[in-house]
Design an enzyme around this catalytic site. Structure first.
Site, PDB file in Angstrom:
ATOM      1  N   LYS A 222       0.785  -1.089  -0.055  1.00  0.00           N
ATOM      2  CA  LYS A 222       0.038   0.047  -0.020  1.00  0.00           C
ATOM      3  C   LYS A 222       0.882   1.293   0.161  1.00  0.00           C
ATOM      4  O   LYS A 222       2.108   1.330   0.316  1.00  0.00           O
ATOM      5  CB  LYS A 222      -1.117  -0.068   1.119  1.00  0.00           C
ATOM      6  CG  LYS A 222      -2.266  -0.989   0.998  1.00  0.00           C
ATOM      7  CD  LYS A 222      -3.131  -0.908   2.118  1.00  0.00           C
ATOM      8  CE  LYS A 222      -4.512  -1.560   1.769  1.00  0.00           C
ATOM      9  NZ  LYS A 222      -5.416  -1.689   2.641  1.00  0.00           N
ATOM     10  N   ARG A 256      -3.539 -10.315   5.243  1.00  0.00           N
ATOM     11  CA  ARG A 256      -4.037 -10.263   3.688  1.00  0.00           C
ATOM     12  C   ARG A 256      -2.962  -9.765   2.699  1.00  0.00           C
ATOM     13  O   ARG A 256      -2.536  -8.623   2.791  1.00  0.00           O
ATOM     14  CB  ARG A 256      -5.442  -9.437   3.750  1.00  0.00           C
ATOM     15  CG  ARG A 256      -5.953  -9.267   2.512  1.00  0.00           C
ATOM     16  CD  ARG A 256      -7.438  -8.391   2.415  1.00  0.00           C
ATOM     17  NE  ARG A 256      -8.067  -8.635   1.045  1.00  0.00           N
ATOM     18  CZ  ARG A 256      -7.792  -7.656   0.144  1.00  0.00           C
ATOM     19  NH1 ARG A 256      -6.890  -6.879   0.141  1.00  0.00           N
ATOM     20  NH2 ARG A 256      -8.371  -7.746  -1.041  1.00  0.00           N
TER      21      ARG A 256
END
Length: 274
Positions: A222, A256
């Site tokens: 991210k 995740r």
């Protein structure tokens, strides 16, 4: 230890586990994670399972900042065949469907999904929480404000961690009242949080253990990583591993990730420290 009842099969979490990301979308932020064909989907699913993924998270809608929402009809067209295909080939794996539409969640579970992963925690579709309760599957509730298209402008908090704890306490009550017995908490790194807030959240992550629910961390590649390092998502694997390690040390139950092998190694090495 946590035990999740996935349609009669128990998923027992005694140590952190890995959820692999399978994006059946043309526009996910990490280009290499986009799946374009049936054979590509099955090859990636097989690789992730061989590398140690316990859950495969199948989503048909990009939730990157600024992403345009697609309707449930288009999402159904993307995710239902993918879920059926993965379940047919790998019947033992646990599948979560990444959706904020109640109808998609219901159709996905009927098609073979075991868990519903909702970035809106029921805020986008008023029928979602009752639908999940009726389906009797675990529910992943994430913290976000607004929608992926608007969330970047909704990062004003008086006290980020306290407000998030209040949010989750309320969600837990709502879900329990509806009849959801297995709830997983996702603090939503990058969702209505800027880079500094993401690091504040990770720094205080152990606080969320007081909710007494499995904690899911989704920080894989991210912008909090690649913008801080001045690179792109393609070069953010090393940074992902560093932050996943910290998340495990602070109580994460599920990672995740796009890169399963590295996350599994991260867990194995972290386990040696206990």
């Amino acid at each position: 230890m946590y035990t999740l009842n996935c349609k009669g099969r128990l998923l027992v979490i005694t140590e952190p586990i890995v959820m692999g990301i399978l994006n059946v979308t043309p526009d996910s932020f990490f280009e290499e994670s986009r799946i374009q064909s049936q054979s590509d989907l099955l090859a990636r699913a097989e690789k992730m399972l061989e590398e140690g993924a316990i859950i495969l998270d199948i989503g048909g809608q990009s939730s990157r900042p600024g992403a345009e929402m697609i309707g449930k009809e288009e999402e159904l067209k993307r995710v239902i065949p993918a879920i059926q295909s993965v379940k047919n080939h790998f019947s033992e794996c646990f599948i979560s469907v990444d959706t904020f539409y109640a109808e998609v969640a219901e159709q996905a579970v009927l098609a073979g999904a075991d868990i519903v992963n909702d970035i809106s925690a029921g805020n986008n579709d008023a029928k979602m929480i009752d639908t999940v309760a009726k389906l009797k599957v675990p529910y992943i509730a994430m913290h976000m404000r607004g929608t992926p298209a608007s969330m970047s402008s909704q990062t004003q908090y008086q006290d980020l961690v306290t407000e998030m704890l209040d949010y989750f306490r309320e969600k837990i009550q709502i879900c329990e009242k509806a009849g959801i017995t297995d709830l997983i908490i996702d603090p939503g790194f990058g969702f209505a949080k800027n880079t500094d807030q993401n690091f504040e959240l990770l720094n205080n992550f152990n606080v969320f253990q007081i909710l007494n629910r499995p904690l899911l961390v989704g920080i894989s590649r991210k912008s909090m990583i690649y913008k801080t390092l001045g690179v792109g998502p393609e070069e953010a694997l090393n940074g992902t591993t560093v932050l996943n390690t910290i998340a495990i040390q602070r109580g994460a139950s599920i990672l995740r990730v796009h890169d399963v092998k590295e996350a599994v190694e991260c867990i194995r090495l972290s386990n040696m420290l206990h």
